[in-house]
Scaffold this active site. Structure first.
Site, short mmCIF file in Angstrom:
data_model
loop_
_atom_site.label_atom_id
_atom_site.label_comp_id
_atom_site.label_asym_id
_atom_site.label_seq_id
_atom_site.Cartn_x
_atom_site.Cartn_y
_atom_site.Cartn_z
N ARG A 1 -4.66 -22.94 -34.35
CA ARG A 1 -5.47 -21.75 -34.45
C ARG A 1 -5.76 -21.17 -32.81
O ARG A 1 -6.28 -20.33 -32.53
CB ARG A 1 -7.04 -22.06 -34.91
CG ARG A 1 -7.68 -20.93 -35.16
CD ARG A 1 -8.95 -20.97 -36.10
NE ARG A 1 -9.45 -22.27 -36.65
CZ ARG A 1 -10.07 -22.99 -35.68
NH1 ARG A 1 -10.34 -22.72 -34.68
NH2 ARG A 1 -10.40 -24.18 -36.25
N TYR B 1 -9.55 5.98 -37.31
CA TYR B 1 -9.11 5.33 -38.41
C TYR B 1 -10.29 5.06 -39.22
O TYR B 1 -11.31 4.74 -38.89
CB TYR B 1 -8.41 3.83 -37.70
CG TYR B 1 -7.84 2.97 -38.99
CD1 TYR B 1 -6.80 3.50 -39.91
CD2 TYR B 1 -8.46 1.71 -39.35
CE1 TYR B 1 -6.42 2.71 -41.01
CE2 TYR B 1 -7.80 0.96 -40.33
CZ TYR B 1 -6.79 1.51 -41.14
OH TYR B 1 -6.23 0.82 -42.16
N ASP C 1 -6.68 2.56 -28.97
CA ASP C 1 -6.12 2.27 -30.22
C ASP C 1 -4.68 2.98 -29.96
O ASP C 1 -4.42 4.20 -30.03
CB ASP C 1 -6.66 2.75 -31.44
CG ASP C 1 -5.83 2.10 -32.86
OD1 ASP C 1 -4.74 2.27 -32.62
OD2 ASP C 1 -6.54 1.97 -33.64
N LYS D 1 2.09 -0.98 -38.32
CA LYS D 1 2.71 0.18 -38.39
C LYS D 1 4.07 0.38 -37.71
O LYS D 1 5.06 -0.32 -37.91
CB LYS D 1 1.90 1.28 -37.91
CG LYS D 1 0.17 0.97 -38.56
CD LYS D 1 0.06 1.17 -40.01
CE LYS D 1 -1.14 0.82 -40.62
NZ LYS D 1 -2.25 1.61 -39.87
C1 LIG Z 1 -3.71 0.79 -39.85
C2 LIG Z 1 -4.33 1.19 -38.64
C3 LIG Z 1 -5.48 0.49 -38.12
C4 LIG Z 1 -5.69 -1.12 -38.84
O1 LIG Z 1 -4.63 -2.03 -38.95
P1 LIG Z 1 -4.19 -2.99 -39.82
O2 LIG Z 1 -3.07 -3.78 -39.10
O3 LIG Z 1 -4.00 -2.28 -41.10
O4 LIG Z 1 -5.51 -3.82 -39.86
C5 LIG Z 1 -6.06 0.50 -36.91
N1 LIG Z 1 -5.85 1.70 -36.20
C6 LIG Z 1 -5.10 2.59 -36.73
C7 LIG Z 1 -4.82 3.79 -35.90
C8 LIG Z 1 -4.18 2.38 -37.89
O5 LIG Z 1 -3.50 3.16 -38.15
#
Ligand SMILES: *Cc1c(COP(=O)(O)O)cnc(C)c1O
Length: 406
Positions: free
Chosen positions: A78, A134, A203, A228
């Protein structure tokens, strides 16, 4: 700008070294090479006789550890894992090629976001969040407020945010925003936030570090869902946080260890493997996105086409200053509403109806079906993959024809 051949450098962003100096220590790539070269080398160890170029995933809950554990690089699974470490080094190199940085990977993007926000904020602090980011940020806000943190929100790309900065401890940006594709000026906002003594986190999910480097633009942290576009193959969930100041990541690492939002070694390895084609994917996705956006604009039944790479998109001037690739996501509306949007999505053959974005296969969905975003009933968020441009554009045109004829 117009569509570019794969590999062509993007307009609008010059050499952004910004007077910073120094090379990432121990880096296999670092500065002085192009982004595509860096992507294939990032985090890859020095060649060793008869060794694999990218060592395979290390599956271990614990590591052999006799005697005094102090200073052990690997002890319990961990805390650290060599497969994470390699990916973390790669991400740090891509997010900050010219100045040493470090990164931490997490089980998901939300794991990374939670680690940064709850690792860095304390009761009594104030955070400024985008009101249109998000969809889970609303839920994050509730948790922060329960923990005694004040949250202020402003829409992305408006000047409203500047008025919210006095007294703030942290400014959270999401640019381009998901799903609205609004863009904000990272450099200007980071300067303003720093004048007020606030940290800035961006982000960077939509752009990826090859599309935009928030740390070079003055942000303190770049946080993203690697699920993504970074991974790009729609086969795992993963997140990360990167920073130049290692002290900022200390509480974030402690949060990860304490709450256990750790990446699986297989996921980390797959994402690292996929980084080698990130540059190619982004170039093709940008070309496809521009071609689809232009095709959509020719259609009377489509309105509000948004893509930051379109030269006359409202977000383009700022995007062109800070982005190297404009990403794979575009948005548009079928004002005829839900039935027309559903007919269109159902008629597509090369575009799967699915949520998420950034994969090699195109996807699209009617965002209002979730109820969490402030979008029209006919708003479609589309993520273009790496299909042949003509095939993709042809499929979109044919599906629009079928949706209109039904
Ligand atoms: C999908 C997404 C997240 C969350 O990510 P996960 O890997 O699904 O937990 C956060 N910010 C943005 C802009 C996203 O598109």
């Amino acid at each position: 700008m117009t569509s570019d051949p794969i590999g062509a450098p993007q307009d609008g962003v010059g050499d952004d070294s910004g007077g910073d100096s120094g090379n990432r220590s121990g880096s296999g790539s670092g500065s002085g090479v192009g982004d595509g070269t860096r992507a294939v080398r990032a985090g890859v160890p020095e060649a060793r006789l008869h060794a694999a170029p990218l060592p395979g995933p290390v599956f271990a809950s614990h590591f052999h550890l006799p005697g005094d554990p102090a200073g052990a690089e690997y002890s319990y699974g961990r805390d650290a894992n060599p497969t994470w470490r390699a990916l973390e080094q790669a991400i740090a190199e891509l997010e900050s090629p010219d100045v040493p940085a470090s990164a931490l990977v997490f089980a998901s993007g939300m794991g990374a976001i939670a680690a940064v926000l709850t690792g860095l904020l304390r009761p009594g602090d104030t955070a400024v969040l985008p009101g249109d980011g998000y969809y889970l940020l609303g839920s994050v806000r509730e948790h922060l407020e329960t923990a005694g943190i004040t949250v202020r929100t402003a829409p992305t790309g408006t000047d409203e945010v500047y008025g919210l900065l006095p007294g703030a401890r942290l400014l959270w940006l999401e640019t381009p925003s998901n799903p609205g594709l609004e863009v904000c000026d990272i450099r200007a906002l980071a300067e303003a936030a720093h004048r007020h003594g606030a940290l800035v986190a961006v982000d960077n999910t939509l752009a990826t570090p090859l599309g935009q480097r928030p740390l070079e633009l003055g942000a303190d942290l770049s946080v993203a869902s690697a699920t993504k576009a970074l991974n790009g193959h729609a086969d795992l969930l993963l997140g990360y946080a990167a920073a130049r100041d290692p002290r900022l990541l200390e509480p974030v690492a402690k949060w990860r260890k304490t709450f256990g939002a750790i990446a699986g070694p297989m996921e980390a390895w797959l994402a690292h493997r996929g980084l080698a084609t990130l540059h190619l994917r982004l170039a093709r996705q940008q070309r496809n996105a521009l071609a689809v956006a232009h095709a959509l604009r020719e259609r009377p039944e489509v309105s509000g086409v948004r893509y930051p790479g379109l030269p006359d998109d409202p977000a383009h001037p700022v995007a062109a200053r800070q982005m190297r690739f404009y990403g794979c996501v575009l948005g548009f509306t079928l004002p005829a509403g839900r039935p027309a949007a559903e007919r269109f999505l159902g008629a597509l053959r090369l575009v799967d109806e699915a949520t998420s974005f950034g994969g090699v296969r195109s996807t699209a969905e009617r965002r209002a079906r979730w109820g969490g975003d402030d979008v029209p009933e006919g708003y479609i968020r589309m993520s273009v993959g790496v299909e042949d441009t003509d095939d993709l554009v042809g499929d979109v045109r044919r599906a629009l024809d079928e949706a209109a004829g039904a």
